[in-house]
Scaffold this motif. Sequence first.
Motif, short mmCIF file in Angstrom:
data_model
loop_
_atom_site.label_atom_id
_atom_site.label_comp_id
_atom_site.label_asym_id
_atom_site.label_seq_id
_atom_site.Cartn_x
_atom_site.Cartn_y
_atom_site.Cartn_z
N CYS A 46 -10.81 9.19 1.31
CA CYS A 46 -11.05 8.36 2.71
C CYS A 46 -8.71 8.59 3.30
N PHE A 47 -9.25 8.92 4.89
CA PHE A 47 -7.69 9.31 5.24
C PHE A 47 -7.21 8.58 6.14
N TYR A 48 -6.57 7.37 5.82
CA TYR A 48 -6.38 6.72 7.18
C TYR A 48 -5.09 6.97 8.19
N SER A 49 -4.88 6.33 9.20
CA SER A 49 -3.75 6.54 9.81
C SER A 49 -3.59 5.39 10.22
N HIS A 50 -2.45 5.34 11.13
CA HIS A 50 -0.88 4.47 11.41
C HIS A 50 -2.21 3.15 11.94
N GLY A 51 -3.68 3.65 13.01
CA GLY A 51 -4.04 2.85 14.03
C GLY A 51 -5.34 2.08 12.37
N ILE A 79 0.95 -0.85 -0.33
CA ILE A 79 0.36 0.28 0.09
C ILE A 79 1.09 1.50 0.08
N MET A 80 0.61 2.38 -0.57
CA MET A 80 1.05 3.28 -0.64
C MET A 80 -0.27 4.91 -0.13
N THR A 81 0.05 5.14 0.87
CA THR A 81 -1.07 6.27 0.63
C THR A 81 -0.89 7.30 1.71
N LYS A 82 -1.13 8.25 1.81
CA LYS A 82 -0.54 9.09 2.57
C LYS A 82 -1.06 8.61 4.51
N LEU A 83 -0.66 9.07 5.21
CA LEU A 83 -1.17 9.37 6.31
C LEU A 83 -1.28 10.48 7.57
N VAL A 84 -2.38 10.42 8.13
CA VAL A 84 -3.20 12.01 9.07
C VAL A 84 -2.23 11.64 10.01
N ILE A 85 -1.54 12.82 10.45
CA ILE A 85 -1.19 12.30 11.87
C ILE A 85 -1.63 13.13 12.88
N ASP A 86 -2.33 14.67 12.31
CA ASP A 86 -3.70 14.90 13.56
C ASP A 86 -3.95 15.93 12.72
N GLU A 134 -0.13 -9.86 8.75
CA GLU A 134 0.74 -8.52 10.04
C GLU A 134 1.60 -7.87 9.03
N LEU A 135 1.49 -6.38 10.42
CA LEU A 135 1.38 -5.12 9.69
C LEU A 135 3.31 -4.72 9.47
N ASN A 136 3.77 -4.94 8.44
CA ASN A 136 5.11 -4.19 8.34
C ASN A 136 5.06 -2.54 7.68
N VAL A 137 5.67 -1.48 8.92
CA VAL A 137 5.05 0.17 8.60
C VAL A 137 6.80 0.13 7.30
N VAL A 138 7.12 0.15 6.51
CA VAL A 138 8.26 0.34 5.56
C VAL A 138 8.89 1.54 5.69
N ALA A 139 7.76 2.45 5.48
CA ALA A 139 7.76 4.32 5.28
C ALA A 139 6.63 4.93 6.05
N ASN A 140 6.43 6.63 5.74
CA ASN A 140 5.21 6.88 6.45
C ASN A 140 4.14 6.64 5.41
N ASP A 141 4.52 6.63 3.98
CA ASP A 141 3.60 6.67 3.68
C ASP A 141 3.62 5.21 2.47
N VAL A 142 3.99 3.83 3.17
CA VAL A 142 4.57 2.96 2.77
C VAL A 142 4.06 1.58 4.00
N ILE A 143 3.27 0.82 3.24
CA ILE A 143 2.64 -0.18 4.19
C ILE A 143 2.50 -1.56 3.42
N LEU A 144 2.98 -2.88 4.18
CA LEU A 144 3.18 -4.06 3.35
C LEU A 144 2.00 -4.51 5.07
N LEU A 145 1.50 -4.99 4.61
CA LEU A 145 0.01 -6.16 5.17
C LEU A 145 0.38 -7.33 4.36
N ARG A 146 0.79 -9.12 5.08
CA ARG A 146 1.12 -10.09 5.23
C ARG A 146 0.04 -10.87 5.43
N LYS A 147 -0.94 -11.45 4.82
CA LYS A 147 -1.81 -11.97 5.55
C LYS A 147 -1.18 -13.61 5.85
N LYS A 148 -1.93 -14.12 6.48
CA LYS A 148 -1.49 -15.27 7.71
C LYS A 148 -2.44 -16.75 7.20
#
Length: 213
Positions: free
Chosen positions: A182-187, A158-165, A199-213
């Motif tokens: 739609c705006f996503y946060s880390h939570g 996933i690439m999307t920019k995350l909400v901070i506050d 399993e959640l892997n945060v690679v960078a502020n706007d790069v996220i990898l989710l691995r289906k178990k």
Amino acid sequence: MMKYNCSLCLSETDNLFFTDRNRHYISCDHCGLIFVPQDFWLNAVEEKAVYDLHENSPHDQGYRNFLSRLTTPLSEKLKPQQKGLDFGCGPGPALPTLLEEQGHQVDRFDLHYHNDPTIFGNRYDFICATEVLEHLQAPNSEFTKLFSILKPGGWLGIMTKLVIDRQAFSKWHYIRDLTHICFYSHGTFEYLAHRFNAELNVVANDVILLRKK
Ligand SMILES: [Zn+2]
């Protein structure tokens, strides 16, 4: 204040997070999503006109560098010659090209440019969603669909920019694009990982990898 159902977790909410001259932004306490109610959405024609302005060529080195922030860490996780899907590929083949250069095979899907629903009958080792999640009208059903066509052990990149506050949100260029609803946060990604047993892997502020178990 009106009550809404969160477009991701369907919880009822009436939290008005922010308002600007164009739109209201509602936040969900349960999954952390901030969403724009349907009354403020562009229609399909207006939306397509904005997308047609995006120039995302595979020959554009800047855009390749941008996408490689996802494709490089994703490739490191993949076995050779895997089968993937570029969900929300847009008009150009930039991301599939990058991954196909590494030997993977990549199907394409896009609501406006490549609307081929037969791909939802396939099963994938990986799915990429770059700069698309912020456009989803129904993230609840879209994520359900994506995780159902992902094989166990497969990766959702996933690439999307995350909400901070709220302070940062009020000045954020990302909310000026009226196709962003739609705006996503880390939570929110912690919620998704828990809900879809990933399993959640945060690679960078706007790069996220989710691995289906
Ligand atoms: Zn929610």
